[in-house]
Design a protein around this motif. Structure first.
Motif, PDB file in Angstrom:
ATOM      1  N   LYS A  10      -0.574  -2.325 -10.504  1.00 49.47           N
ATOM      2  CA  LYS A  10       0.103  -3.287  -9.721  1.00 49.47           C
ATOM      3  C   LYS A  10       0.780  -2.774  -8.476  1.00 49.47           C
ATOM      4  CE  LYS A  10       0.391  -6.875 -13.365  1.00 49.47           C
ATOM      5  NZ  LYS A  10      -1.184  -6.924 -13.675  1.00 49.47           N
ATOM      6  N   VAL A  11       0.682  -3.080  -7.374  1.00 49.03           N
ATOM      7  CA  VAL A  11       1.060  -2.401  -6.019  1.00 49.03           C
ATOM      8  C   VAL A  11       1.922  -3.403  -5.274  1.00 49.03           C
ATOM      9  CG1 VAL A  11       0.858  -1.085  -4.034  1.00 49.03           C
ATOM     10  CG2 VAL A  11      -0.745  -0.670  -6.095  1.00 49.03           C
ATOM     11  N   ALA A  12       3.217  -3.183  -5.093  1.00 48.48           N
ATOM     12  CA  ALA A  12       4.144  -4.060  -4.025  1.00 48.48           C
ATOM     13  C   ALA A  12       3.931  -3.617  -2.714  1.00 48.48           C
ATOM     14  CB  ALA A  12       5.395  -3.856  -4.559  1.00 48.48           C
ATOM     15  N   ILE A  13       3.703  -4.449  -1.656  1.00 49.66           N
ATOM     16  CA  ILE A  13       3.447  -4.146  -0.508  1.00 49.66           C
ATOM     17  C   ILE A  13       4.760  -4.789   0.322  1.00 49.66           C
ATOM     18  CG2 ILE A  13       2.129  -4.231   1.856  1.00 49.66           C
ATOM     19  CD1 ILE A  13      -0.559  -4.536  -0.164  1.00 49.66           C
ATOM     20  N   LEU A  14       5.839  -4.111   0.538  1.00 48.76           N
ATOM     21  CA  LEU A  14       6.953  -4.661   1.110  1.00 48.76           C
ATOM     22  C   LEU A  14       7.002  -4.764   2.702  1.00 48.76           C
ATOM     23  CD1 LEU A  14       9.930  -5.572   0.647  1.00 48.76           C
ATOM     24  CD2 LEU A  14      10.650  -3.101   0.820  1.00 48.76           C
ATOM     25  N   VAL A  15       6.848  -5.995   2.996  1.00 47.47           N
ATOM     26  CA  VAL A  15       6.757  -6.003   4.666  1.00 47.47           C
ATOM     27  C   VAL A  15       7.746  -7.466   5.020  1.00 47.47           C
ATOM     28  CG1 VAL A  15       4.591  -5.029   4.738  1.00 47.47           C
ATOM     29  CG2 VAL A  15       4.557  -7.326   4.347  1.00 47.47           C
ATOM     30  N   THR A  16       7.796  -7.464   6.291  1.00 46.24           N
ATOM     31  CA  THR A  16       8.440  -8.698   6.914  1.00 46.24           C
ATOM     32  C   THR A  16       7.772  -8.618   8.189  1.00 46.24           C
ATOM     33  OG1 THR A  16      10.413  -9.720   7.529  1.00 46.24           O
ATOM     34  CG2 THR A  16      10.536  -7.395   7.912  1.00 46.24           C
ATOM     35  N   ASP A  17       8.245  -9.712   9.152  1.00 45.77           N
ATOM     36  CA  ASP A  17       7.471  -9.726  10.448  1.00 45.77           C
ATOM     37  C   ASP A  17       7.322  -8.662  11.203  1.00 45.77           C
ATOM     38  OD1 ASP A  17       6.528 -12.497   9.999  1.00 45.77           O
ATOM     39  OD2 ASP A  17       8.610 -13.286  11.041  1.00 45.77           O
ATOM     40  N   GLY A  18       6.214  -8.238  11.763  1.00 50.07           N
ATOM     41  CA  GLY A  18       6.335  -6.930  12.881  1.00 50.07           C
ATOM     42  C   GLY A  18       5.831  -5.610  12.128  1.00 50.07           C
ATOM     43  N   PHE A  19       4.963  -5.695  10.738  1.00 52.38           N
ATOM     44  CA  PHE A  19       4.379  -4.675  10.371  1.00 52.38           C
ATOM     45  C   PHE A  19       3.112  -4.432  11.249  1.00 52.38           C
ATOM     46  CE2 PHE A  19       3.060  -8.374   7.879  1.00 52.38           C
ATOM     47  CZ  PHE A  19       1.616  -7.976   8.024  1.00 52.38           C
ATOM     48  N   GLU A  20       2.773  -3.056  11.374  1.00 46.01           N
ATOM     49  CA  GLU A  20       1.595  -2.665  12.028  1.00 46.01           C
ATOM     50  C   GLU A  20       0.308  -3.194  11.217  1.00 46.01           C
ATOM     51  OE1 GLU A  20      -0.676  -2.039  14.892  1.00 46.01           O
ATOM     52  OE2 GLU A  20       1.259  -1.376  15.252  1.00 46.01           O
ATOM     53  N   GLN A  21      -0.441  -4.122  11.512  1.00 45.22           N
ATOM     54  CA  GLN A  21      -1.442  -5.050  10.830  1.00 45.22           C
ATOM     55  C   GLN A  21      -2.357  -3.726  10.040  1.00 45.22           C
ATOM     56  OE1 GLN A  21      -3.094  -8.509  12.672  1.00 45.22           O
ATOM     57  NE2 GLN A  21      -5.073  -7.896  11.839  1.00 45.22           N
ATOM     58  N   VAL A  22      -2.994  -2.841  10.906  1.00 43.54           N
ATOM     59  CA  VAL A  22      -3.953  -2.045  10.249  1.00 43.54           C
ATOM     60  C   VAL A  22      -3.307  -1.150   9.006  1.00 43.54           C
ATOM     61  CG1 VAL A  22      -3.768  -0.287  11.930  1.00 43.54           C
ATOM     62  CG2 VAL A  22      -5.965  -0.631  10.618  1.00 43.54           C
ATOM     63  N   GLU A  23      -1.772  -0.864   9.278  1.00 38.98           N
ATOM     64  CA  GLU A  23      -1.229  -0.114   8.233  1.00 38.98           C
ATOM     65  C   GLU A  23      -1.084  -0.826   7.209  1.00 38.98           C
ATOM     66  OE1 GLU A  23       0.875   2.660  11.664  1.00 38.98           O
ATOM     67  OE2 GLU A  23       2.213   1.517  10.318  1.00 38.98           O
ATOM     68  N   MET A  24      -1.177  -2.103   6.875  1.00 35.56           N
ATOM     69  CA  MET A  24      -1.364  -2.898   5.862  1.00 35.56           C
ATOM     70  C   MET A  24      -2.694  -3.290   5.534  1.00 35.56           C
ATOM     71  SD  MET A  24      -1.525  -5.955   4.073  1.00 35.56           S
ATOM     72  CE  MET A  24      -1.306  -7.400   4.960  1.00 35.56           C
ATOM     73  N   THR A  25      -3.348  -3.722   6.192  1.00 38.94           N
ATOM     74  CA  THR A  25      -4.631  -4.383   5.657  1.00 38.94           C
ATOM     75  C   THR A  25      -5.567  -3.063   5.036  1.00 38.94           C
ATOM     76  OG1 THR A  25      -5.579  -4.153   8.044  1.00 38.94           O
ATOM     77  CG2 THR A  25      -4.593  -6.246   7.323  1.00 38.94           C
ATOM     78  N   GLU A  26      -5.735  -1.962   5.894  1.00 35.74           N
ATOM     79  CA  GLU A  26      -6.516  -1.065   5.451  1.00 35.74           C
ATOM     80  C   GLU A  26      -6.114  -0.134   4.112  1.00 35.74           C
ATOM     81  OE1 GLU A  26      -9.962  -0.092   6.550  1.00 35.74           O
ATOM     82  OE2 GLU A  26      -9.383  -1.994   7.738  1.00 35.74           O
ATOM     83  N   PRO A  27      -4.846   0.321   4.091  1.00 36.99           N
ATOM     84  CA  PRO A  27      -4.619   0.643   2.687  1.00 36.99           C
ATOM     85  C   PRO A  27      -4.803  -0.376   1.554  1.00 36.99           C
ATOM     86  CG  PRO A  27      -3.087   1.378   4.447  1.00 36.99           C
ATOM     87  CD  PRO A  27      -3.938   0.177   5.002  1.00 36.99           C
ATOM     88  N   ARG A  28      -4.474  -1.778   1.958  1.00 39.61           N
ATOM     89  CA  ARG A  28      -4.407  -2.802   0.744  1.00 39.61           C
ATOM     90  C   ARG A  28      -5.923  -2.744   0.350  1.00 39.61           C
ATOM     91  NH1 ARG A  28      -2.645  -9.109   1.054  1.00 39.61           N
ATOM     92  NH2 ARG A  28      -2.178  -9.311  -0.936  1.00 39.61           N
ATOM     93  N   LYS A  29      -6.994  -2.813   1.458  1.00 40.28           N
ATOM     94  CA  LYS A  29      -8.423  -3.108   1.010  1.00 40.28           C
ATOM     95  C   LYS A  29      -8.591  -1.691   0.314  1.00 40.28           C
ATOM     96  CE  LYS A  29     -12.716  -2.971   3.523  1.00 40.28           C
ATOM     97  NZ  LYS A  29     -13.368  -2.616   4.783  1.00 40.28           N
TER      98      LYS A  29
END
Length: 191
Positions: A10-29
């Motif tokens: 189980k992985v928490a991804i801690l973000v709020t508005d303004g995170f670099e999209q690809v830096e969340m979506t690609e690692p999450r994928k």
């Protein structure tokens, strides 16, 4: 990465508005494809909005509000960058405490670009070798870290990378580190 399995992690991804999209979506994928269960944790309710290079990007559903998130419910933490997101997070004591708790528990953490700003506030940069977006070099060195200009650095349970171009190397090392049993922080590792 095909040989690594994160089934049940189980992985928490801690973000709020303004995170670099690809830096969340690609690692999450990459994490999801390896079998992990990823959840967006945020101080914002409902949705968070990404930054996409030079403009606002997509919105994403918050899976768990930060005020209801418990470090004990997760095995690892992902801290995406972007300039806006980590600058906001490092000013929120609850976000800093959430990140710090992963280090205190010996759980693996991954951070890219400006994400290490949160590490500075959590006191987790001191004594570690890491990388980041180049403009954070002085901040990290002043916080007691050894900053290096490399696409990816792994040190003491922490994976860091500089920028979106480094995501393939970042993902590879995140999967490798998160797949390594780390004692009590990896549920089921002893089963």
């Amino acid at each position: 990465m095909a040989n690594e399995t994160l089934d049940g992690l189980k992985v928490a991804i801690l973000v709020t508005d303004g995170f670099e999209q690809v830096e969340m979506t690609e690692p999450r994928k990459a994490l999801d494809e390896a079998g992990a269960e990823t959840r967006i944790v945020s101080p914002k309710d409902g949705q968070v909005r990404a930054w996409n290079l030079t403009n606002w990007g997509e919105t994403f559903t918050v899976d768990m509000p930060l005020d209801g998130a418990r470090t004990e419910d997760f095995d690892a933490l992902l801290l995406p960058g972007g300039v806006i997101n980590p600058d906001k997070l490092r000013m929120l004591p609850q976000a800093v405490a959430f990140a710090k708790a992963f280090f205190d528990a010996g759980k693996p953490v991954a951070s890219i670009c400006h994400g290490p700003w949160t590490l500075v506030e959590a006191g987790a940069a001191r004594g570690r070798r890491l990388t980041s977006w180049p403009s954070l070099k002085s901040d990290l060195e002043n916080a007691g870290a050894e900053w290096v200009d490399r696409e990816v650095v792994v040190d003491q349970g922490l994976v860091t990378s500089r920028k979106p171009d480094d995501i393939p190397a970042f993902n590879r090392e995140v999967i490798k580190l998160f797949a390594t049993p780390t004692g009590p922080s990896r549920r089921g590792a002893a089963e």
